[in-house]
Design an enzyme around this catalytic site. Sequence first.
Site, short mmCIF file in Angstrom:
data_model
loop_
_atom_site.label_atom_id
_atom_site.label_comp_id
_atom_site.label_asym_id
_atom_site.label_seq_id
_atom_site.Cartn_x
_atom_site.Cartn_y
_atom_site.Cartn_z
N LYS B 60 -2.14 2.94 -1.98
CA LYS B 60 -1.59 3.61 -0.81
C LYS B 60 -0.33 2.94 -0.27
CE LYS B 60 -4.72 6.91 0.21
NZ LYS B 60 -4.40 8.31 0.58
N SER B 90 -8.90 6.79 8.57
CA SER B 90 -10.00 5.85 8.75
C SER B 90 -10.02 4.85 7.60
CB SER B 90 -11.33 6.60 8.78
OG SER B 90 -11.49 7.29 7.56
#
Lengths: 355, 355
Positions: B60, B90
């Site tokens: 990511k 989250s």
Amino acid sequence: MIDHRVSVGDIRNAADRIKGYVHRTPTLTCSTLDNLAANPDVGLKLFFKCDNFQKVGAFKIRGATNAILSLLSSHPDRSPSEFSVITHSSGNHAQALAYASQALGVRCHVVMPSNSASVKKDAVRGYGAMVTECVPTLQAREDGVNAIISEMRASGKEITFIPPYDDVRVIAGQGTMALELMEQAASLDAPLDILIAPVGGGGMLSGCAVAAKGVDPGIWVVGAEPAGADDAYRSFNAKKFIPSVDPQTIADGLRTSLGEITFPLIMANVDAIHTVSEVEIVRAMKLVYERMKLVVEPSAAVGLAVALYGSEFKEQIRILASKKQKQDLNVGIIFSGGNVDLANLSTLFDIAGNN
Amino acid sequence: MIDHRVSVGDIRNAADRIKGYVHRTPTLTCSTLDNLAANPDVGLKLFFKCDNFQKVGAFKIRGATNAILSLLSSHPDRSPSEFSVITHSSGNHAQALAYASQALGVRCHVVMPSNSASVKKDAVRGYGAMVTECVPTLQAREDGVNAIISEMRASGKEITFIPPYDDVRVIAGQGTMALELMEQAASLDAPLDILIAPVGGGGMLSGCAVAAKGVDPGIWVVGAEPAGADDAYRSFNAKKFIPSVDPQTIADGLRTSLGEITFPLIMANVDAIHTVSEVEIVRAMKLVYERMKLVVEPSAAVGLAVALYGSEFKEQIRILASKKQKQDLNVGIIFSGGNVDLANLSTLFDIAGNN
């Protein structure tokens, strides 16, 4: 009289011999762990020798392969299938000898205690070795080996005992790890100031110490040992052999006592032995999983635990850095293996608490 | 009208942009897994792209870094401290955006559901981001983001929303993984025949597919998805967007639905999507721990699960090998991350049983 000396030349020969049969494992770094290991006045740059990536998951294949190849080369007129080797072991050495025997075409017998995990017995059989079970005492293991040797010789067949660590060929094989690590660190422009290796029977520590001092006599060589199995620490400091009595540690590869060959080599080539607690071992192990994303067994985390938490070690590096007039020291650490029982991993990590 | 296309040129630009800010992760192999993946008439040589070794433990960071650097370069007259970015997440995207913001000197806000693990909220705060909690619904997350944006703009400050996957800058960043993997496989004289990437929101799969097809239009690109969260499988085969409803999978990174930008890119560049069961995902994950000694999260093991157990996949490779007249195919597999909860690991492995 057998010559029990091991030289850096023997280790270089072992490296040439086992090349192609074992992996040249990578050396990895981790800046997060460097930061955690840093001290107020001395920084540490850590270089991890990843023998958890080694064949059969541990460094033991190095010594086993060197021992068998040495045996074969001593009788170049015979084919490998005429040779048999035997050992007793409940752990990584059994699998390593079985794997190396299969790869080299040699017959292999292993005497294993009846309480060995069945997964381990199956693995050894899976590599084609014959497994003989015995009651779980050292005496029964040795008796089992001697019985098989007598039986084989009575029927005119030769068989060679390959001990797990107290053997010059095994020690030379394990030492190849340190040769590789020192080359890899040097190629990163970071020649090692310190080498830390775990110590159980001392095969790895003695081989790595001989290799490291042979390449650079100025390197500081440290043995890392669980406080709950500190026979090497006590023997080293008392300058006489003190056997391991009822060792208690999760680092199952480090419960054995030093040997007749490994102890003098350690006295001659190691600078210090430092101990760490069980919680420190598990904390270090957990950091390797969390930060490096590597699977290591408890025994493999003992070197990092010394670098992170060893109070005597921290005192030593202050002196060393000051003597060398360096602000940062390059530290090689051996990750000896990755054969951990995944079913017990969470229970193990609970010991570390939240760190 | 915003241009939602992503080209291999955009991905090459992203690779240049993020170089030095993210790791070029290694590509590893494992002959034991190759043997387990072999089929009667087609062998597979597997090449694993290890973004579990990436900064913050997952791929990511590539997309987040490319998005922020693209933003900064669009206003070269302003200093990074004048920029603010915001997202809701989250999981890994929150930590990645927070980490990249800190590294690049940009302010960062993250709206996180109140039931996020406190260790994750602490990690995001640890990277210097401001965390705003909300009730755990997508609506509340979006409302939370919009409220902060309105507030900032009312006081004359600019702030940019960086979505977790449905964004051309994020997609281009994630695609850099496939560029690297294809280069690394080619440098091992093993140009890839197949690329397998997990699919959740589709940021990684779409970026990797565009990169792979841009480098070699003949490569076969496969999306790997949990059967319990098979919105991409159903959307792809129905050729229309079908959202994820109540996804049930331990692969927590793959529970999201495809996006408006990722879905058309996947339709245009992906050859097949295959699904695997929960037990297959955990078995594959366990093999990675046992055989490769690597820590991967469940989402990262889905690609290997397809290679080992996917029946539709096995059918496809027979056709592919026959068409290419090859007996062995080179398969790239993305290990997307290694952020797993160690306290639950043993429970997770129990799902796999003894394999």
